[in-house]
Design a protein around this motif. Sequence first.
Motif, PDB file in Angstrom:
ATOM      1  N   ILE B 604      58.286  30.400  30.106  1.00  0.00           N
ATOM      2  CA  ILE B 604      57.641  30.409  28.789  1.00  0.00           C
ATOM      3  C   ILE B 604      57.380  31.867  28.465  1.00  0.00           C
ATOM      4  O   ILE B 604      56.492  32.487  29.044  1.00  0.00           O
ATOM      5  CB  ILE B 604      56.310  29.627  28.803  1.00  0.00           C
ATOM      6  CG1 ILE B 604      56.550  28.194  29.292  1.00  0.00           C
ATOM      7  CG2 ILE B 604      55.658  29.643  27.435  1.00  0.00           C
ATOM      8  CD1 ILE B 604      55.292  27.400  29.567  1.00  0.00           C
ATOM      9  N   GLY B 605      58.186  32.391  27.602  1.00  0.00           N
ATOM     10  CA  GLY B 605      58.046  33.807  27.256  1.00  0.00           C
ATOM     11  C   GLY B 605      58.266  34.668  28.484  1.00  0.00           C
ATOM     12  O   GLY B 605      59.284  34.575  29.148  1.00  0.00           O
ATOM     13  N   GLU B 606      57.281  35.476  28.817  1.00  0.00           N
ATOM     14  CA  GLU B 606      57.389  36.359  29.970  1.00  0.00           C
ATOM     15  C   GLU B 606      56.900  35.677  31.245  1.00  0.00           C
ATOM     16  O   GLU B 606      56.808  36.304  32.282  1.00  0.00           O
ATOM     17  CB  GLU B 606      56.547  37.620  29.732  1.00  0.00           C
ATOM     18  CG  GLU B 606      56.904  38.393  28.488  1.00  0.00           C
ATOM     19  CD  GLU B 606      58.021  39.393  28.753  1.00  0.00           C
ATOM     20  OE1 GLU B 606      58.833  39.158  29.671  1.00  0.00           O
ATOM     21  OE2 GLU B 606      58.079  40.418  28.055  1.00  0.00           O
ATOM     22  N   HIS B 607      56.506  34.440  31.117  1.00  0.00           N
ATOM     23  CA  HIS B 607      55.939  33.740  32.274  1.00  0.00           C
ATOM     24  C   HIS B 607      56.985  32.851  32.919  1.00  0.00           C
ATOM     25  O   HIS B 607      57.593  32.029  32.252  1.00  0.00           O
ATOM     26  CB  HIS B 607      54.747  32.870  31.846  1.00  0.00           C
ATOM     27  CG  HIS B 607      53.721  33.627  31.056  1.00  0.00           C
ATOM     28  ND1 HIS B 607      52.711  34.339  31.657  1.00  0.00           N
ATOM     29  CD2 HIS B 607      53.579  33.809  29.718  1.00  0.00           C
ATOM     30  CE1 HIS B 607      51.976  34.913  30.721  1.00  0.00           C
ATOM     31  NE2 HIS B 607      52.489  34.608  29.526  1.00  0.00           N
ATOM     32  N   HIS B 608      57.181  33.049  34.182  1.00  0.00           N
ATOM     33  CA  HIS B 608      58.128  32.217  34.919  1.00  0.00           C
ATOM     34  C   HIS B 608      57.339  31.395  35.928  1.00  0.00           C
ATOM     35  O   HIS B 608      56.579  31.959  36.719  1.00  0.00           O
ATOM     36  CB  HIS B 608      59.120  33.088  35.691  1.00  0.00           C
ATOM     37  CG  HIS B 608      59.964  33.941  34.811  1.00  0.00           C
ATOM     38  ND1 HIS B 608      61.319  33.787  34.716  1.00  0.00           N
ATOM     39  CD2 HIS B 608      59.643  34.960  33.971  1.00  0.00           C
ATOM     40  CE1 HIS B 608      61.809  34.676  33.872  1.00  0.00           C
ATOM     41  NE2 HIS B 608      60.794  35.402  33.400  1.00  0.00           N
ATOM     42  N   PHE B 609      57.528  30.090  35.853  1.00  0.00           N
ATOM     43  CA  PHE B 609      56.826  29.223  36.796  1.00  0.00           C
ATOM     44  C   PHE B 609      57.838  28.446  37.610  1.00  0.00           C
ATOM     45  O   PHE B 609      58.908  28.108  37.120  1.00  0.00           O
ATOM     46  CB  PHE B 609      55.979  28.174  36.057  1.00  0.00           C
ATOM     47  CG  PHE B 609      54.958  28.747  35.133  1.00  0.00           C
ATOM     48  CD1 PHE B 609      53.689  29.053  35.620  1.00  0.00           C
ATOM     49  CD2 PHE B 609      55.247  28.965  33.786  1.00  0.00           C
ATOM     50  CE1 PHE B 609      52.732  29.562  34.760  1.00  0.00           C
ATOM     51  CE2 PHE B 609      54.298  29.474  32.942  1.00  0.00           C
ATOM     52  CZ  PHE B 609      53.031  29.774  33.418  1.00  0.00           C
ATOM     53  N   ALA B 610      57.472  28.130  38.813  1.00  0.00           N
ATOM     54  CA  ALA B 610      58.275  27.180  39.586  1.00  0.00           C
ATOM     55  C   ALA B 610      57.335  26.393  40.483  1.00  0.00           C
ATOM     56  O   ALA B 610      56.351  26.932  41.001  1.00  0.00           O
ATOM     57  CB  ALA B 610      59.313  27.900  40.428  1.00  0.00           C
ATOM     58  N   LEU B 611      57.632  25.116  40.590  1.00  0.00           N
ATOM     59  CA  LEU B 611      56.794  24.242  41.391  1.00  0.00           C
ATOM     60  C   LEU B 611      57.693  23.450  42.325  1.00  0.00           C
ATOM     61  O   LEU B 611      58.698  22.884  41.895  1.00  0.00           O
ATOM     62  CB  LEU B 611      56.027  23.296  40.454  1.00  0.00           C
ATOM     63  CG  LEU B 611      54.889  22.499  41.071  1.00  0.00           C
ATOM     64  CD1 LEU B 611      53.787  23.425  41.558  1.00  0.00           C
ATOM     65  CD2 LEU B 611      54.334  21.531  40.027  1.00  0.00           C
TER      66      LEU B 611
END
Lengths: 542, 1111
Positions: B604-611
């Motif tokens: 999301i935009g500059e945010h990278h998430f991983a779960l």
Amino acid sequence: MKKIYFIVIGLIILAGFYSCTKLDDKDHTAIIADQFTPQSGDVAALVGVPYTNWRTLELGRSANAVWRTNEISADETVIPQRPNGWVDGGIYQRMHYHKWTSDEDNCYQIWTNAYAGITNCNRLLYQIDDGLIPVTAATKTQLEAELKVLRASFYYELIDFFGNVPIITKFDVPAGFLPSQSSRSDVYKFIISELTTNIPLLSATNDATTYGRFNQWAGYALLAKMYLNAGVYTGTPDWADCITACNQVINSNLYTLEPVQANVFATENQNSKEIVFSIPFDNVYTADGSTAWTLHMETLEPENQATYNFQNSPWGGICAIPQFINTFDPDDSRLTDNWIQGQQYTASGAILIGSLGAYTGKPLAYINQLPGVDSSEEVHGFRLGKYQIANGELVGMSNDFPLFRYADILMMKAEASLRSGDAATAATLVTQVRQRDFNSNPAKATVTAAQLSQPTVYDYGLRNHLATTHDVVSDIQYGRMLDELGWEFAQEGRRRQDLIRFGVFTTKSWLSHSPNGAYRTLLPLPTSAIQTNSNLKQNTGY
Amino acid sequence: MKIYLQNHFDWCKIMKITFSQIVIILIFTGMSYATTSKGQAVLQRRLDVSIHNLSLSTTLKQLEKETDLKFVYPKSLVAGETDVVVEAKQQTLGEILTAILQPRGIAYSYIGDRVVLSKINAPVTETEQRTPQTDVTTPVNNVAKTITGKVTDEANMPLPGVTVKVKGTAIGTQTNVNGEYTLSAPDASATLVFSFIGFVQQEIAINGKSTVNVQLKGTPSNLNEVVVIGYGSQRKSDVTSAVATVKAENFVSGPVTDAAELLKGKVAGLSVSNPSGDPNAQSQIILRGVNTIGGANTAPLVIVDGVPGDLLTVAPEDIAEISVLKDASATAIYGVNGSNGVIIITSKHASGNVINEVTYSGSISTQQISKAPKLLTAQDYRNQIAAGTRDSTYDLKSSTNWLKAISNNFPLSETSNLTFRGGNNQTNYLASIDYRFLNGIFQQSNHQQITGRVDINHIMLDGKLRFNLGILQTNFNDLPFNTYDYEQVFKMNPTAPVKEPNGSYYQEPNNFEYQNPVSDIYNTDQPQSSYRSKYNATITLLPVDGLRLVATGSYQKSGYLNQYFANFQNISTIRDAQDGVANTSNGQSIDRYLNLSAEYSKVIGEHHFALLAGYEYQDDDTFNSSITNHDFPTDISTYGYNNIGLGAAQKNGLDVISSSRYQTNLISYFGRFTYNYKDKYLLLASLRIDGSSQFYGAKQPFGKFPSVQGGWRITKEDFMADQHIFDDLKLRVGYGVTGNQPATGLGLLGVGLLGYGNYILYNGQWIQTLGPSQNANPSLRWEEKHETNLGLDYSMFKGTIYGTIDLYNNKTTGLLYDYQVPSPPNLYPYTEANVGTLQNKGIEVALNIVPIKKNDFQWTTGFTFSTNQNKLISLSNDLYKTTVPYFTTGNTLDPITTTTNIVQVGQPIGQFFGFKVVGVSSDGKWIYQEPNGKDVPYDQFNHAFSDKQVLGNGLPKFYAGWNNTIHYKNWDFSATMRGAFGFQVLNSQRMNYETTGIQNYNRLASSKDKVFGTAVLNTNMPQEFNSYYIENGDFWKIDNINLGYTFKQLRSKYIHNPRVYFSTLNTFTITGYKGNDPEVPLTGTGLTPGVDPRDSYPAVRTFTLGFSASF
């Protein structure tokens, strides 16, 4: 097609998540105690456990237990340094010098094995009481009494070696419970009370059903031992009760002296009517390292393998102290029957040749000389041959170990009588025991009352390659009685106790040993016991 | 008897059957690669793309989904571009993009996290190239020349998209899908510049050639390479824990015994040693010190292609790379097994290139003892007899060097590996056969291993469903060496013959523990064979954007058959009248493994998430049986273990039959969250929950193992934008908790157990008693290691200097130990319990420098340095406190039999504890120093426990390594050197064989030397453990030297890049240590490091000649 894959994947995931969320451990070598309901057929296997503790208590997991401690700290036998070793960190030499510390294996083995026996008895009493072991009401009383007497027998060794020990009779103690220490005299009172209360409840028969177990008469033999040493344990002797306890066994008429002493120590000695309580051994069933009776391996030299057609070559260590051998009357058959001496031969009669150390290539002939505990060759010292060594014997022997025997009952009564002023009875009893030992000169079997009060013939003093001294022996009261005990009971793992009772243990010298403090009549509590139980106080002097 | 933990339901049983069936049907699996890798390396990532007749913009959107990449482009650029057809199977993204975009005149470049598309403004055409650009000086021989060539990577794979420029001009082009390029150079002396992201830029002068082929090397400090971490992988630049990776080309070369030896000296903080030259021995590994005193795991957990395995699971030649997870924040995801680090082995895998290839590599080697012991010779014996210090009966009139008598002269070992790769983009495979025969320096001592392996990939549903199937079978056929025979070398009379004149072996049966080792070797037949088979499968499903579901399963079965026969000529019959001793023992172990995981990543935009969330199940079922027998009627050697019933001993109750079976399981749940903001701030948090069946009945059978890590890429900050020193600088901090369980073989420690024990005589019959077999400890729980790690990754001067620095501090709490408890009231004097805290802290530095980086001459040099400080902080149990803060451990063994070490609160593990000798008297008797500093002569010294003191420590305080790699034209040279410092070694050989008083055994020649230069040791001094035999162990080893030559010019259609090499192992050691090798066992019980065992197989030096080529 796509759907199939999704379904497969979905199924795997579901199956995986739902199937394995529990721990599942199966150890096929053990039974979980909580999930085991014993049947009547299991009772013998369950209640027999503490008797196995007696075997390790007598001999120890490393052989450093009651038998060896009572032997090599005393004046009859010694484990000297041999050409093939037997230094083992100096432990045997320290036992001889009376320089042992609380780290010695002996202290640890006697303590842990005695308490393992006690804890097993407590556990079984608790389980029987709780109905966890299915015993019938008829047998319950007798079984509980047997376990209590058996427990007292472990305390007997504890009071003898350590004196001040914790008395623990309960199994279900709170987690982290640390028992507190009782004085030697309190331990004495406890043992006497347990024995006098429970002995009458034991079986009165002496047959295969009670062999190797405590029946009434084994109980009385133990009680007699306690009274015999009452003076040492409490400061107040009790000769009268000792005589009473001995009479209980004598009057049962179930035991007799063997016509030949060797019968008591034969490979197949389980039917001997002289044995009152024995620790059974078998070269197959008690063959593993921690429970085997290996005296023949410990005493003979490797070459003797050919003498007896052993499967293994012996280790060559323990032997007689020459001064003690010198006390024997040459006509006493126990000198030749109990001690392996002179030239050694193969089973077919060829002479054996030494192959270790300075006597390599020279005839292997055991001589009654020993340079010292710190030095010896293969030929030095008579070897221990009291227990029959069977041809082709394995590493463990099958001879049952007689802890209490009828001759001992007679000699206890003799000593108690002697000390309470009845020297005549004493002389009769001692003579009775000696009858079988002087076939070449029967007159010598007879001992008079006066003789029993004579000084010992043991020539105490240092006698080794470094020093020769002679101790005064006239201060040893009833010295001849002590000699009689030595001649009859040598190699039976008890000499230390006798020397203490006669006041010799910490006062005289022999071979390389010099007195090293009166407090050494007791062993120190093992380091591990002191370290794990802050309630315990180390014995004085250590 | 089946035990379930609480909360189980009946349907569990039903489903379990289902599960088992599925496990069997699916035959589970290997390695799952997490493919969320973002970044430039993504251009190398291989994809499956199937696009037919889509518009370019739709195509790009689909690629964005596939790759997590963002494509940035003006709409006008793609407008009208339709009919895109791509059918790519396992091609690199670079290849695919080039294939799609180049024909459309669109260039792409990777900027930040995006792929920026732009119009190729001036397509580089030959016409334009002929036009000299401004500022270009016209060379003398100004003749335009067409240059063609091919650019490949180090693995000879074509590199598409490589920019090729003429130096100093704007003339340039890119390589095509096959890595080929064509351009026109302005003149024959021009220089071409090849550049590609992730690779070292290379300049090559044309020198009149028309073909210039280039092999580009990966950037040494490649922050973009993908690093394998627990249950996945990360871009190196995203990694926030201490992870080190070693690739195949950097492995130690030579006939290594197992996978760990490949890493020797390569990873800071990882100590790998092979103290024994036994071809059947394995490496010993310690990572970051000793972390347990009684836990099951003292060495790192080994994961092979995603499934727990061991160092022998794959042949060393089949390994592509090995990652070492060092700190607890990295290993916490492995929970209970992670406390000593994790070694992740990735074997060579099939890849999607449509290249059918066969690769062969092979080597032959030979060995010698690195330093042979010197014993008294026959002449020494005769001199002693002449001098009167030895009886003349000891001269047996021969002369034998017993070490030579049992040795092989230059034993030959060989390894061969044949690997096949092939297939197409949809289905491809790798198959290999590996043969290893390692021949020991002692006779009848060898190790043979044959491994067959197949790895198959299958991709379907437009790449949304992938299968990986692996089958591995390894067979071992070994002849083990009895170290007792080596002990005899030290004891045997050197004047004795090996054989008597009548042909029988010389023996002296009455000499205690003395037997002819040559006879032992040849009159004992002890073949051992074993196998391991492993089936594994991974199914990967990518159902929706960002979601990835992976199911991995494996079924491993291993077994052994060990046989033994000592014939009638063996000492067991000659001395012990056993008439032949035979044994046959066999066993098998079945390990099942299932791992299900789901990973979801989102930007999301500059945010990278991983779960990531997963579930793991492992169980083990082990069965062993053994029969021993003796008393055979005849000495026909084909009987023995082949017809073991012939022996009479078993019938007479004199020998042993046994069998045992254990079943255990481990259930785990794990989750991980990663967050990345602008590639600048990195966060990772994970949690693992493990339940072990060994804790059945204990209050807490499940343990929780959390971790959190953070990273800060300082070079990404604006204030660093103008500096030119650091290419990359990343600060990492991590904290994690890992576990350890009680030593294996101890099951069900939390509950009371009954076992059949010793016999009693009951009513004339011997019956076996049934009693408690342990003190139960319901409070038993996991040992926990809490570790904090602070790290710095740096790369300077365009990759010329790079490396890592790590600081760690860990505490292991609840140390598992067989703890001494009071008896009474406990039945047994020991209980397995949690008893204390141990601390380890240290620094690890890795520094790599590339001093020379020329086209035909590259030199890379790397240093590793690590320290470890170890301290026992406490030693007590919740229930029972010790009154003394120590226990002793270790044993000198026969005949000295005393403890060697002390484990004491406030001190490190590994302290030698014994009598301190300060000199000898003029008659050669020890002079001791009491702990109070007073000197006491031998005869007055008590030898009591209170007279003992700390004499040294067996754990090295520092480790260092120095690796050099030099490539010069077709030559390559590498040298690995390493050392350990600040520790002591107990020289057990000297302790046992320098005693002068023992006549019936031989002794070391050094026994003739004067002790402390004063006097020869008195013959009355018994063998003793004292400080005289404790030596400094510091050493510096020139370990692995490797010189290779690659025939690059060989232009054969069938053979590519043949290489020959010569290498040595354990080449040369600089040390003051007097024994065979100061690199002695550090593990074993873990508490007695630094004891050089008296009789262990000596260390060896190895020389290897090797060859490899592909066809």
